[in-house]
Motif scaffolding. Sequence first.
Motif, PDB file in Angstrom:
ATOM      1  N   ALA A   9     -26.611 -20.043   7.079  1.00  0.00           N
ATOM      2  CA  ALA A   9     -27.858 -19.337   7.369  1.00  0.00           C
ATOM      3  C   ALA A   9     -28.048 -18.148   6.428  1.00  0.00           C
ATOM      4  O   ALA A   9     -29.126 -17.957   5.846  1.00  0.00           O
ATOM      5  N   ILE A  10     -27.011 -17.352   6.280  1.00  0.00           N
ATOM      6  CA  ILE A  10     -27.068 -16.200   5.377  1.00  0.00           C
ATOM      7  C   ILE A  10     -27.350 -16.664   3.947  1.00  0.00           C
ATOM      8  O   ILE A  10     -28.159 -16.071   3.224  1.00  0.00           O
ATOM      9  N   ALA A  11     -26.709 -17.749   3.531  1.00  0.00           N
ATOM     10  CA  ALA A  11     -26.852 -18.274   2.166  1.00  0.00           C
ATOM     11  C   ALA A  11     -28.276 -18.712   1.860  1.00  0.00           C
ATOM     12  O   ALA A  11     -28.683 -18.747   0.695  1.00  0.00           O
ATOM     13  N   THR A  12     -29.037 -19.039   2.906  1.00  0.00           N
ATOM     14  CA  THR A  12     -30.417 -19.468   2.705  1.00  0.00           C
ATOM     15  C   THR A  12     -31.414 -18.360   3.039  1.00  0.00           C
ATOM     16  O   THR A  12     -32.608 -18.624   3.208  1.00  0.00           O
ATOM     17  N   GLY A  13     -30.920 -17.134   3.163  1.00  0.00           N
ATOM     18  CA  GLY A  13     -31.801 -15.981   3.311  1.00  0.00           C
ATOM     19  C   GLY A  13     -32.193 -15.631   4.725  1.00  0.00           C
ATOM     20  O   GLY A  13     -33.087 -14.799   4.941  1.00  0.00           O
ATOM     21  N   ILE A  14     -31.538 -16.248   5.713  1.00  0.00           N
ATOM     22  CA  ILE A  14     -31.852 -15.962   7.121  1.00  0.00           C
ATOM     23  C   ILE A  14     -31.005 -14.791   7.601  1.00  0.00           C
ATOM     24  O   ILE A  14     -29.779 -14.771   7.406  1.00  0.00           O
ATOM     25  N   SER A  15     -31.633 -13.816   8.229  1.00  0.00           N
ATOM     26  CA  SER A  15     -30.892 -12.688   8.807  1.00  0.00           C
ATOM     27  C   SER A  15     -30.334 -13.097  10.169  1.00  0.00           C
ATOM     28  O   SER A  15     -31.028 -13.744  10.955  1.00  0.00           O
ATOM     29  N   VAL A  16     -29.072 -12.720  10.435  1.00  0.00           N
ATOM     30  CA  VAL A  16     -28.337 -13.294  11.567  1.00  0.00           C
ATOM     31  C   VAL A  16     -27.733 -12.204  12.454  1.00  0.00           C
ATOM     32  O   VAL A  16     -27.129 -11.247  11.961  1.00  0.00           O
ATOM     33  N   ASN A  17     -27.889 -12.398  13.765  1.00  0.00           N
ATOM     34  CA  ASN A  17     -27.140 -11.643  14.767  1.00  0.00           C
ATOM     35  C   ASN A  17     -26.018 -12.564  15.244  1.00  0.00           C
ATOM     36  O   ASN A  17     -26.284 -13.559  15.911  1.00  0.00           O
ATOM     37  N   VAL A  18     -24.787 -12.244  14.874  1.00  0.00           N
ATOM     38  CA  VAL A  18     -23.641 -13.048  15.312  1.00  0.00           C
ATOM     39  C   VAL A  18     -23.247 -12.579  16.708  1.00  0.00           C
ATOM     40  O   VAL A  18     -22.919 -11.418  16.903  1.00  0.00           O
TER      41      VAL A  18
END
Length: 370
Positions: A156-165
């Motif tokens: 997800a991060i690699a494709t530019g999506i910001s993530v709440n783990v």
Amino acid sequence: MSTPTENLAQAGVSIWLDDLSRTRISSGNLAQLIDSRNVVGVTTNPTIFATALMDKNDTSYDEQTRELAAAGASAEEAIFAATTQDVADALDVFRPVWEATNHVDGRVSIEVSPDLAHDTEGTVASAKELWQKIDRPNLLVKIPATKAGLPAITEAIATGISVNVTLIFSLERYEEVIDAYLTGLERAHSADFDLSSIHSVASFFVSRVDTETDKRLEEIGTEEALALKSKAGLANARLAYELFEKKFAEKRAQDLIALGANLQRPLWASTGVKDPNLPDTLYVTQLVAPGVVNTMPEKTLEATFDHGEVTGDTITSTYAESHEVMANLKAVGVDFDDVTRVLEEEGVAKFIDSWHGLLESVAGVLDAAR
């Protein structure tokens, strides 16, 4: 006189509300909390949406429910439509905060389907679908920190999506989460993404750690064991902040930061006190340090605003004491690795149960509307 929530913000803590509903948005309450309680973000989960969607006194979903029923939508499609609309509307409310904080705060989180907790590919697909549907730069997609979730975080991060783990309990898993984030950033950089546009928080659960650990300490029952009650949650979170400082000071992270990457901020979740004998602001005032997020149920937020005593940084001077707490837990017979394993399994199971309950309830509402 500044308020306790103002003091908290000045100490470097971002206050996020752990709740969302359509009525909270449309009534202006969310905007009011931004103005009066220093709230700069929101987190959601299936339980929160279940509560909002199934509230019999809340008619704000009725019209959309009738339209979805008439269109033949499934329960899952209806939930997706309702929750993504709520989150998009909340993100618009927070847009000025997002701009004022240089894109750090003003964030709203929405979770991938809990059924996908052990499905890497399904999680990635769900994250991309949510990101594209909501289409707001201040969105965070929540991905659980299960073993299957780790590669999904990277993708997800690699494709530019910001993530709440979400659903992090152990330091070992937290280190894997940081690594997943950094690997994703490295891949994003290779793909020419603007690293400054990618944000992430790592949600460390606090009160549940005390609930499970204290139960075991009571079973052991010795004076030494009972003296450790209600200490594990704070110690574990404080050591997570120590690990955060260590990992993001290393060359790998610093090289990415030099390219424009953001820190993955620690977030304190599950901050409502479960034990009535404890101060109701314990997991707020005792977890203050620069650059952290504290996501609070409204009850905890109001308690903090009313009588929270914010005395500045209550984390970085406690590392030795926190290590000692963990050593003492081991000495009295608490297997903390097992504590965090049980909590992760229970956390995933609770979200799945809540999700299935929501699906069942919405199916009933759709049938009634038809």
